[in-house]
Design a protein around this motif. Sequence first.
Motif, PDB file in Angstrom:
ATOM      1  N   HIS A 113      56.573  13.588  47.400  1.00  0.00           N
ATOM      2  CA  HIS A 113      56.628  15.142  46.363  1.00  0.00           C
ATOM      3  C   HIS A 113      55.884  15.011  45.094  1.00  0.00           C
ATOM      4  N   ALA A 114      56.090  14.151  44.928  1.00  0.00           N
ATOM      5  CA  ALA A 114      54.818  15.478  43.777  1.00  0.00           C
ATOM      6  C   ALA A 114      54.395  13.575  42.893  1.00  0.00           C
ATOM      7  N   MET A 115      53.202  13.822  42.693  1.00  0.00           N
ATOM      8  CA  MET A 115      52.495  12.756  41.312  1.00  0.00           C
ATOM      9  C   MET A 115      52.332  13.329  39.537  1.00  0.00           C
ATOM     10  N   PRO A 116      52.654  12.607  38.589  1.00  0.00           N
ATOM     11  CA  PRO A 116      51.799  12.912  37.555  1.00  0.00           C
ATOM     12  C   PRO A 116      50.867  14.034  37.231  1.00  0.00           C
ATOM     13  N   VAL A 117      50.599  14.462  36.358  1.00  0.00           N
ATOM     14  CA  VAL A 117      49.262  14.634  36.228  1.00  0.00           C
ATOM     15  C   VAL A 117      48.329  14.482  35.463  1.00  0.00           C
ATOM     16  N   ILE A 118      48.061  13.109  36.208  1.00  0.00           N
ATOM     17  CA  ILE A 118      47.032  12.391  35.282  1.00  0.00           C
ATOM     18  C   ILE A 118      45.171  13.472  34.802  1.00  0.00           C
ATOM     19  N   LEU A 119      44.866  12.924  33.185  1.00  0.00           N
ATOM     20  CA  LEU A 119      43.764  14.251  33.196  1.00  0.00           C
ATOM     21  C   LEU A 119      42.270  12.831  32.594  1.00  0.00           C
ATOM     22  N   HIS A 120      41.347  14.078  33.569  1.00  0.00           N
ATOM     23  CA  HIS A 120      40.324  13.042  33.293  1.00  0.00           C
ATOM     24  C   HIS A 120      39.743  13.288  31.110  1.00  0.00           C
ATOM     25  N   PRO A 121      39.541  12.387  30.775  1.00  0.00           N
ATOM     26  CA  PRO A 121      38.996  12.164  29.799  1.00  0.00           C
ATOM     27  C   PRO A 121      38.444  13.447  28.944  1.00  0.00           C
ATOM     28  N   ASP A 122      37.958  14.184  29.849  1.00  0.00           N
ATOM     29  CA  ASP A 122      37.056  15.847  29.281  1.00  0.00           C
ATOM     30  C   ASP A 122      38.251  16.505  29.358  1.00  0.00           C
ATOM     31  N   GLN A 123      38.867  16.162  30.158  1.00  0.00           N
ATOM     32  CA  GLN A 123      40.362  17.628  29.861  1.00  0.00           C
ATOM     33  C   GLN A 123      41.558  17.375  28.825  1.00  0.00           C
ATOM     34  N   HIS A 124      40.952  15.864  28.245  1.00  0.00           N
ATOM     35  CA  HIS A 124      42.627  15.725  26.784  1.00  0.00           C
ATOM     36  C   HIS A 124      42.042  17.288  25.803  1.00  0.00           C
ATOM     37  N   ALA A 125      41.121  17.718  25.559  1.00  0.00           N
ATOM     38  CA  ALA A 125      40.878  18.497  24.323  1.00  0.00           C
ATOM     39  C   ALA A 125      41.042  19.964  25.384  1.00  0.00           C
ATOM     40  N   THR A 126      41.032  20.197  26.628  1.00  0.00           N
ATOM     41  CA  THR A 126      41.207  21.479  26.898  1.00  0.00           C
ATOM     42  C   THR A 126      42.880  20.931  27.054  1.00  0.00           C
ATOM     43  N   TRP A 127      43.402  19.958  27.190  1.00  0.00           N
ATOM     44  CA  TRP A 127      45.046  20.178  27.330  1.00  0.00           C
ATOM     45  C   TRP A 127      44.812  20.824  26.258  1.00  0.00           C
TER      46      TRP A 127
END
Length: 196
Positions: free
Chosen positions: A154-168
Amino acid sequence: MTSLYRLDAPATAIAAAFAAEAGDDPWSGDYVAPARPAPVIVSDGRGGARRFLRPKLWGVPPPPRGDRPVTHVRNLASPFWIGTLRHAELRCLIPATAFAEWSGPAGARRQQWFSIPSQPIFAFAGIHRDGEDWPCFAMLTTDPNRLVGQYQPHAMPVILHPDQHATWLSSEWRDAVAVAASFPAQLMTVTDSPPM
């Protein structure tokens, strides 16, 4: 949906991994389940230049007709969430070292633990709130990748790549929402017990 994860690192190591200030957070490593406290990474709200480790409870107060804290954000267009998601200062990183999903038939269900070998401490995308009954957070979920989908369809957590941390943490919503996607299955591993 994920209702258990581990964060097996002390506050100082977590802060170092995310270029954050640990302050006096006493976290020494443990499991996290709904209604339990855990550290999250928040930004200063001014372009995300400064990051801070803050203890919060997993689960935000429910909507008006709800009766239980909400631990997951699935519908990113929901009126209940959109106001929070559009404000970068209300987004957070949720550090983790592994997360669990249950699988199997009733009476014989087993935990499966997922981790990312290249990131001993990784981050889920989350939102946080203050000023209500308690400081709290919830994690975003998305469609499962092929590995997680074998155990939790059904679903999984949204895991961020390290280069996406600042974007989030600091980007406009139209850019931030683009990172809310399934993490590549080939970068993950699954075991019967949490990695130590």
